[in-house]
Design a protein around this motif. Structure first.
Motif, short mmCIF file in Angstrom:
data_model
loop_
_atom_site.label_atom_id
_atom_site.label_comp_id
_atom_site.label_asym_id
_atom_site.label_seq_id
_atom_site.Cartn_x
_atom_site.Cartn_y
_atom_site.Cartn_z
N SER A 25 -60.50 38.56 33.63
CA SER A 25 -60.96 38.16 33.61
C SER A 25 -62.30 38.85 34.36
CB SER A 25 -61.28 37.10 33.69
OG SER A 25 -60.69 36.85 34.94
N ASN A 26 -61.82 39.88 35.40
CA ASN A 26 -62.98 40.64 35.70
C ASN A 26 -63.30 41.96 35.49
OD1 ASN A 26 -60.43 42.52 36.18
ND2 ASN A 26 -60.21 42.39 38.11
N GLN A 27 -62.39 42.13 33.90
CA GLN A 27 -63.14 43.42 33.84
C GLN A 27 -64.08 43.37 32.60
OE1 GLN A 27 -59.24 44.36 31.96
NE2 GLN A 27 -58.76 45.87 33.00
N ALA A 28 -64.66 41.88 32.44
CA ALA A 28 -65.02 41.36 31.25
C ALA A 28 -66.37 40.99 31.33
CB ALA A 28 -64.32 40.33 31.23
N ASP A 29 -68.01 41.45 30.46
CA ASP A 29 -69.29 41.37 30.45
C ASP A 29 -69.17 39.28 30.64
OD1 ASP A 29 -69.85 43.67 30.89
OD2 ASP A 29 -69.60 43.73 29.14
N LEU A 30 -68.38 38.86 29.89
CA LEU A 30 -68.70 37.71 28.96
C LEU A 30 -67.01 37.02 28.99
CD1 LEU A 30 -71.36 36.11 27.83
CD2 LEU A 30 -70.25 37.13 25.60
N LYS A 31 -66.84 36.03 29.57
CA LYS A 31 -65.99 35.29 29.51
C LYS A 31 -66.31 34.04 28.59
CE LYS A 31 -64.60 35.20 34.16
NZ LYS A 31 -65.20 34.63 35.45
N VAL A 32 -65.05 33.92 27.52
CA VAL A 32 -64.87 33.63 25.90
C VAL A 32 -63.78 32.57 25.77
CG1 VAL A 32 -64.92 33.34 23.60
CG2 VAL A 32 -66.47 35.08 24.95
N TYR A 33 -64.34 31.22 25.17
CA TYR A 33 -63.31 29.66 24.60
C TYR A 33 -63.57 30.24 23.40
CZ TYR A 33 -60.64 25.86 24.97
OH TYR A 33 -59.97 24.79 24.69
N VAL A 34 -62.81 29.66 22.74
CA VAL A 34 -62.29 29.50 21.28
C VAL A 34 -62.11 27.62 21.40
CG1 VAL A 34 -61.11 29.96 19.19
CG2 VAL A 34 -61.01 31.44 20.67
N VAL A 35 -63.24 27.04 20.42
CA VAL A 35 -63.05 25.74 20.25
C VAL A 35 -62.30 25.27 18.71
CG1 VAL A 35 -64.79 25.42 21.75
CG2 VAL A 35 -65.49 25.78 19.32
N TYR A 79 -59.06 27.76 28.95
CA TYR A 79 -60.04 26.46 29.23
C TYR A 79 -60.91 26.45 29.29
CZ TYR A 79 -55.50 25.38 31.69
OH TYR A 79 -54.04 26.03 31.66
N GLU A 80 -61.88 25.19 28.60
CA GLU A 80 -63.33 25.27 28.52
C GLU A 80 -64.16 25.99 29.63
OE1 GLU A 80 -66.39 22.52 26.41
OE2 GLU A 80 -64.36 22.05 25.43
N ASN A 81 -63.87 24.89 30.78
CA ASN A 81 -64.70 25.34 31.37
C ASN A 81 -65.10 26.41 32.30
OD1 ASN A 81 -62.23 24.83 32.87
ND2 ASN A 81 -62.42 23.43 34.78
N GLN A 82 -63.82 27.30 31.60
CA GLN A 82 -63.95 28.81 32.62
C GLN A 82 -64.75 29.65 31.65
OE1 GLN A 82 -60.28 29.60 31.91
NE2 GLN A 82 -59.52 29.78 34.26
N ALA A 83 -65.74 29.59 30.81
CA ALA A 83 -66.61 29.98 29.59
C ALA A 83 -67.43 30.34 29.65
CB ALA A 83 -65.50 29.72 28.35
N LYS A 103 -77.71 30.37 24.32
CA LYS A 103 -77.56 30.92 25.04
C LYS A 103 -77.38 32.94 24.51
CE LYS A 103 -73.56 28.12 26.95
NZ LYS A 103 -73.39 27.76 28.18
N MET A 104 -77.90 32.54 23.30
CA MET A 104 -77.87 34.26 22.55
C MET A 104 -78.62 35.18 24.01
SD MET A 104 -80.79 32.92 19.60
CE MET A 104 -80.46 34.87 18.68
N ALA A 105 -79.27 35.02 24.94
CA ALA A 105 -79.51 36.29 25.94
C ALA A 105 -77.90 36.69 26.34
CB ALA A 105 -80.40 35.51 26.30
N LEU A 106 -76.96 35.56 26.53
CA LEU A 106 -75.64 36.65 27.07
C LEU A 106 -75.53 37.52 26.12
CD1 LEU A 106 -73.85 32.71 27.04
CD2 LEU A 106 -74.49 34.37 29.08
#
Length: 108
Positions: A25-35, A79-83, A103-106
């Motif tokens: 996770s520390n390498q990422a620009d963005l954390k994503v969760y698949v619902v 987990y969803e709350n991490q995204a 959230k488009m700016a992400l």
């Protein structure tokens, strides 16, 4: 001034959605969760087969093989709350798009 405005407007249309999935996770620009359900998503994503199909910020993603080729590095959280962003993978290209435009700016 006009040249700068035109450049900014057109560069937003040309922006590509090339992504690389990192292992930590520390390498990422963005954390994503698949619902599980489409109505829970901020963005409905369609995975395209070719890089040139992933133009614009409209949910068409191309996953690159190497980190240095990516526009964004993402990490899939458990987990969803991490995204930062919740996504749902759609079956057809015309289903892709933003459900939560705040959230488009992400993805720029």
């Amino acid at each position: 001034m006009l040249k700068i405005f035109i450049f900014l407007v057109f560069s937003s249309f040309l922006y590509s959605q090339k992504l690389y999935s990192v292992n930590y996770s520390n390498q990422a620009d963005l954390k994503v969760y698949v619902v599980k359900y489409e109505n829970q998503a901020d963005l409905k994503v369609y995975k395209v087969n070719y890089e040139n199909q992933a133009r614009g910020n409209d949910g068409k993603w191309f996953f690159v093989k190497y980190e240095n080729q990516a526009d964004k590095k993402i990490y899939f959280v458990d987990y969803e709350n991490q995204a930062d962003l919740k996504i749902y993978f759609v079956r057809y290209e015309n289903q892709a798009g933003w459900r939560n435009k705040s959230k488009m700016a992400l993805m720029y």
